[in-house]
Design an enzyme around this catalytic site. Structure first.
Site, PDB file in Angstrom:
ATOM      1  N   HIS A  14       1.202  -0.826  -0.827  1.00 45.94           N
ATOM      2  CA  HIS A  14       0.389   0.323  -0.768  1.00 45.94           C
ATOM      3  C   HIS A  14       0.341   1.112   0.218  1.00 45.94           C
ATOM      4  O   HIS A  14       2.234   1.280   0.101  1.00 45.94           O
ATOM      5  CB  HIS A  14      -0.529  -0.152   1.466  1.00 45.94           C
ATOM      6  CG  HIS A  14       0.120   0.244   2.466  1.00 45.94           C
ATOM      7  ND1 HIS A  14      -0.540   1.172   3.456  1.00 45.94           N
ATOM      8  CD2 HIS A  14       0.763   0.543   2.917  1.00 45.94           C
ATOM      9  CE1 HIS A  14      -0.034   1.078   5.113  1.00 45.94           C
ATOM     10  NE2 HIS A  14       1.305   0.447   4.221  1.00 45.94           N
ATOM     11  N   CYS A  23       6.154   6.880   3.775  1.00 47.88           N
ATOM     12  CA  CYS A  23       5.029   5.998   3.611  1.00 47.88           C
ATOM     13  C   CYS A  23       3.711   6.845   2.649  1.00 47.88           C
ATOM     14  O   CYS A  23       3.229   5.674   2.222  1.00 47.88           O
ATOM     15  CB  CYS A  23       4.101   5.952   4.200  1.00 47.88           C
ATOM     16  SG  CYS A  23       5.089   5.116   5.954  1.00 47.88           S
ATOM     17  N   HIS A  27       4.449   0.278  -0.232  1.00 45.44           N
ATOM     18  CA  HIS A  27       6.170  -0.409   0.442  1.00 45.44           C
ATOM     19  C   HIS A  27       5.016  -1.626   0.419  1.00 45.44           C
ATOM     20  O   HIS A  27       2.923  -1.447   0.569  1.00 45.44           O
ATOM     21  CB  HIS A  27       6.643   0.143   1.425  1.00 45.44           C
ATOM     22  CG  HIS A  27       5.594   0.794   1.869  1.00 45.44           C
ATOM     23  ND1 HIS A  27       4.590   2.428   2.422  1.00 45.44           N
ATOM     24  CD2 HIS A  27       5.034   0.112   3.586  1.00 45.44           C
ATOM     25  CE1 HIS A  27       3.910   2.464   2.982  1.00 45.44           C
ATOM     26  NE2 HIS A  27       3.777   1.535   4.437  1.00 45.44           N
ATOM     27  N   HIS A  29       3.699  -4.538   3.778  1.00 45.78           N
ATOM     28  CA  HIS A  29       3.490  -5.294   4.813  1.00 45.78           C
ATOM     29  C   HIS A  29       3.824  -6.492   5.406  1.00 45.78           C
ATOM     30  O   HIS A  29       2.760  -7.455   4.050  1.00 45.78           O
ATOM     31  CB  HIS A  29       2.953  -4.560   6.053  1.00 45.78           C
ATOM     32  CG  HIS A  29       3.211  -2.890   6.804  1.00 45.78           C
ATOM     33  ND1 HIS A  29       4.043  -2.728   7.243  1.00 45.78           N
ATOM     34  CD2 HIS A  29       2.517  -1.991   5.564  1.00 45.78           C
ATOM     35  CE1 HIS A  29       4.151  -1.180   6.684  1.00 45.78           C
ATOM     36  NE2 HIS A  29       3.508  -0.873   6.209  1.00 45.78           N
ATOM     37  N   HIS A  67      -1.833 -10.876  -0.537  1.00 39.83           N
ATOM     38  CA  HIS A  67      -0.769 -10.591  -1.722  1.00 39.83           C
ATOM     39  C   HIS A  67      -0.948  -9.418  -3.297  1.00 39.83           C
ATOM     40  O   HIS A  67      -1.600  -9.633  -3.820  1.00 39.83           O
ATOM     41  CB  HIS A  67      -0.820 -11.655  -2.158  1.00 39.83           C
ATOM     42  CG  HIS A  67       0.818 -12.234  -1.719  1.00 39.83           C
ATOM     43  ND1 HIS A  67       0.327 -13.429  -0.563  1.00 39.83           N
ATOM     44  CD2 HIS A  67       2.450 -11.996  -1.621  1.00 39.83           C
ATOM     45  CE1 HIS A  67       1.415 -13.741   0.233  1.00 39.83           C
ATOM     46  NE2 HIS A  67       2.296 -13.740  -0.809  1.00 39.83           N
ATOM     47  N   GLU A 108       1.020  -3.217  11.726  1.00 45.77           N
ATOM     48  CA  GLU A 108       1.870  -3.545  10.371  1.00 45.77           C
ATOM     49  C   GLU A 108       3.495  -3.695  10.420  1.00 45.77           C
ATOM     50  O   GLU A 108       4.009  -3.795   9.638  1.00 45.77           O
ATOM     51  CB  GLU A 108       1.653  -2.118   9.900  1.00 45.77           C
ATOM     52  CG  GLU A 108       1.699  -0.808  10.477  1.00 45.77           C
ATOM     53  CD  GLU A 108       1.968  -0.041   9.084  1.00 45.77           C
ATOM     54  OE1 GLU A 108       2.903   1.255   9.163  1.00 45.77           O
ATOM     55  OE2 GLU A 108       0.924   0.419   8.372  1.00 45.77           O
TER      56      GLU A 108
END
Length: 120
Positions: A14, A23, A27, A29, A67, A108
């Site tokens: 996201h 952010c 990137h 998590h 995913h 996260e």
């Protein structure tokens, strides 16, 4: 009052909208999700809800995110998919089939999480 919780995991990418900092770039998590159920009565087996049922329902919701690029999902169109919004999304989807759901927490990282719950 009784309360149980289960954990499940998903991996997704996201990026935050309207945010200045790292952010804002895409990137990913490895998210951990905790789903809490509470109630004041137990069934004939003296359980609040079967863990297998709760895990199955939670994993059905997480399959929608796993995913994926969360920003590309229709439910997040034009919305910044923060941990808070992801917790809200999971809560509302899970609440459709788990009526005693009380809270969803989305981690996260190992030290940072956001939760969503409805006030009584």
């Amino acid at each position: 009052m009784y309360e149980i919780k289960t954990q499940a995991f998903f991996a997704a990418a996201h990026h935050l909208l309207n945010y200045e900092g790292e952010c804002e770039n895409q990137h990913g998590h490895n998210w951990m999700v905790e789903a809490y159920v509470k109630g004041d009565s137990l069934d004939k087996s003296n359980i609040l809800i079967d863990y297998k049922v709760l895990k199955k329902e939670l994993n059905k919701v997480l399959d929608l995110l796993d995913h994926k690029d969360i920003n590309e999902l229709p439910e997040f169109d034009g919305e910044s998919p923060s941990s808070e919004m992801i917790a809200y999304f999971i809560y509302t989807k899970l609440k459709e089939n788990v009526v005693q759901l009380s809270k969803v927490s989305v981690w996260e990282t190992q030290t940072s999480c956001a939760s969503y719950f409805e006030e009584d």
